[in-house]
Enzyme design. Structure first.
Site, PDB file in Angstrom:
ATOM      1  N   VAL A 164       0.826  -1.211   0.000  1.00 15.50           N
ATOM      2  CA  VAL A 164       0.000   0.000   0.000  1.00 15.50           C
ATOM      3  C   VAL A 164       0.858   1.258   0.000  1.00 15.50           C
ATOM      4  O   VAL A 164       0.426   2.306  -0.496  1.00 15.50           O
ATOM      5  CB  VAL A 164      -0.984   0.026   1.186  1.00 15.50           C
ATOM      6  CG1 VAL A 164      -2.025  -1.056   1.020  1.00 15.50           C
ATOM      7  CG2 VAL A 164      -0.279  -0.092   2.511  1.00 15.50           C
ATOM      8  N   TYR A 165       2.081   1.189   0.527  1.00 16.53           N
ATOM      9  CA  TYR A 165       2.954   2.356   0.502  1.00 16.53           C
ATOM     10  C   TYR A 165       3.297   2.716  -0.938  1.00 16.53           C
ATOM     11  O   TYR A 165       3.099   3.858  -1.379  1.00 16.53           O
ATOM     12  CB  TYR A 165       4.218   2.089   1.310  1.00 16.53           C
ATOM     13  CG  TYR A 165       5.194   3.244   1.291  1.00 16.53           C
ATOM     14  CD1 TYR A 165       4.862   4.457   1.879  1.00 16.53           C
ATOM     15  CD2 TYR A 165       6.443   3.122   0.688  1.00 16.53           C
ATOM     16  CE1 TYR A 165       5.745   5.529   1.861  1.00 16.53           C
ATOM     17  CE2 TYR A 165       7.336   4.183   0.669  1.00 16.53           C
ATOM     18  CZ  TYR A 165       6.979   5.377   1.256  1.00 16.53           C
ATOM     19  OH  TYR A 165       7.857   6.437   1.232  1.00 16.53           O
ATOM     20  N   SER A 166       3.783   1.747  -1.692  1.00 14.05           N
ATOM     21  CA  SER A 166       4.146   2.011  -3.086  1.00 14.05           C
ATOM     22  C   SER A 166       2.934   2.426  -3.908  1.00 14.05           C
ATOM     23  O   SER A 166       3.007   3.343  -4.736  1.00 14.05           O
ATOM     24  CB  SER A 166       4.799   0.768  -3.703  1.00 14.05           C
ATOM     25  OG  SER A 166       6.030   0.481  -3.087  1.00 14.05           O
TER      26      SER A 166
END
Length: 260
Positions: A164-166
C-alpha cells in the site's frame, strides 16, 4: 512583470512544508530557508515536532514558523487555509510561493498481514491529503509558484512489504502529472520528487541504523552510498527555484542511481 506575477516584490516568498519537523521534511525546510523563503512547517496536532526545525532555521538567520495539521482530516483544511491566509498577510510573508507535500506514512506488511485500515490510512495521508490540501491552498499561490509532491523510489522498485505504501505514492505521482495540466493555466508548476534509500528515522530508522542494510544499498547504488537528508532537501529546493521554471509534470528520482 508585475509583483503579482513574480510573487516577490510585494514581500518575502513563503513555502509551506508538510511534515517539516524531522527527516526529509526538516532538510527540505532548511534548504528552502537557505534560499530565502519564509518557511512554514506543519506538524501533527498536540505535538512539538517542529521545534527543532524552527530553531535550526532561525539559528542560521532564516525565517520559520509552524502550524498544526492532520493530513488525514480533510475537513480541517478550510480552517487551516484561513489560518495560513492570515499569516500571509503578515509583512514577513506575503504570498504562498511553494507547497511541498512531504508528510506521509509508511506501512510495510506482507500481503497476508495487510489490513483494510492499513490501506485506508496510507491513501488518506499519502494521496488524498496532498490532493485536497493543494486544492484548498492553490488560490493563495501566485503565477510562478510551485508544488512538489514527495514520493518514493519504491514506485519504480517495490518489494513484497511495500504494497500500500508504493501504491499510494504511485497514485500521488499520477496526481502530480494531472495537476500539472490542471494548474498550468494559472502558471503553477507541479512535480514529484522520488527519494531513494535515505538515512532518516523513516520505517523505524532502518536505513539510518543498520550498517548491513546501508552496505547492501551502497553496493547497489551507482554513486556508492545511501542518501542523506540534505540530498533530498537540496533537490526539492532546486526544483522550486527559477532555474527549473520550465519543468512541470515530471517525476524526479533523487536516489543516487539506486537499483538501476
Amino acid at each position: 512583470m508585475t509583483a503579482a506575477t513574480t510573487g516577490k516584490a510585494a514581500g518575502v516568498r513563503t513555502a509551506l512544508v508538510t511534515g517539516g519537523g524531522r527527516g526529509l521534511g526538516r532538510s527540505i525546510a532548511e534548504a528552502l530557508a537557505d534560499r530565502g523563503f519564509h518557511v512554514v512547517v506543519t506538524h501533527r496536532p498536540q505535538t512539538a515536532d517542529a521545534d527543532a526545525t524552527l530553531q535550526a532555521i532561525r539559528q542560521r538567520g532564516g525565517k520559520a514558523d509552524s502550524m498544526p495539521l492532520d493530513l488525514a482530516d480533510t475537513a480541517s483544511f478550510p480552517a487551516f487555509r484561513e489560518s495560513l491566509e492570515r499569516r500571509l498577510r503578515d509583512p514577513r510573508a506575503s504570498t504562498l510561493d511553494a507547497l511541498v507535500n512531504n508528510a506521509g506514512i509508511g506501512v510495510f506488511r506482507t500481503f497476508d498481514e495487510l489490513t483494510l485500515d492499513d490501506y485506508e490510512e496510507s491513501f488518506a495521508v499519502n494521496t488524498r491529503g496532498p490532493l485536497f490540501l493543494t486544492q484548498a491552498l492553490v488560490d493563495l499561490m501566485p503565477p510562478g509558484a510551485g508544488v512538489v509532491n514527495v514520493s518514493t523510489q519504491m514506485t519504480r522498485q517495490a518489494d513484497a512489504t511495500s504494497l500500500v505504501y508504493s501504491a499510494s505514492k504511485a497514485a500521488l505521482e499520477s496526481l502530480s502529472a494531472t495537476l500539472a495540466i490542471a494548474l498550468g493555466p494559472r502558471g503553477i508548476r507541479v512535480n514529484s520528487v522520488a527519494p531513494g534509500p535515505t538515512a532518516t528515522d523513516f520505517n523505524g530508522g532502518a536505513m539510518r541504523d543498520s550498517e548491513a542494510l546501508r552496505e547492501y544499498i551502497s553496493n547497489n547504488t551507482a554513486l556508492g552510498r545511501v542518501g542523506r537528508p540534505d540530498d533530498i532537501g537540496l533537490a526539492v529546493a532546486a526544483l522550486l527555484g527559477p532555474e527549473m521554471a520550465w519543468i512541470t509534470g515530471q517525476r524526479i528520482e533523487a536516489a543516487g542511481g539506486a537499483f538501476l
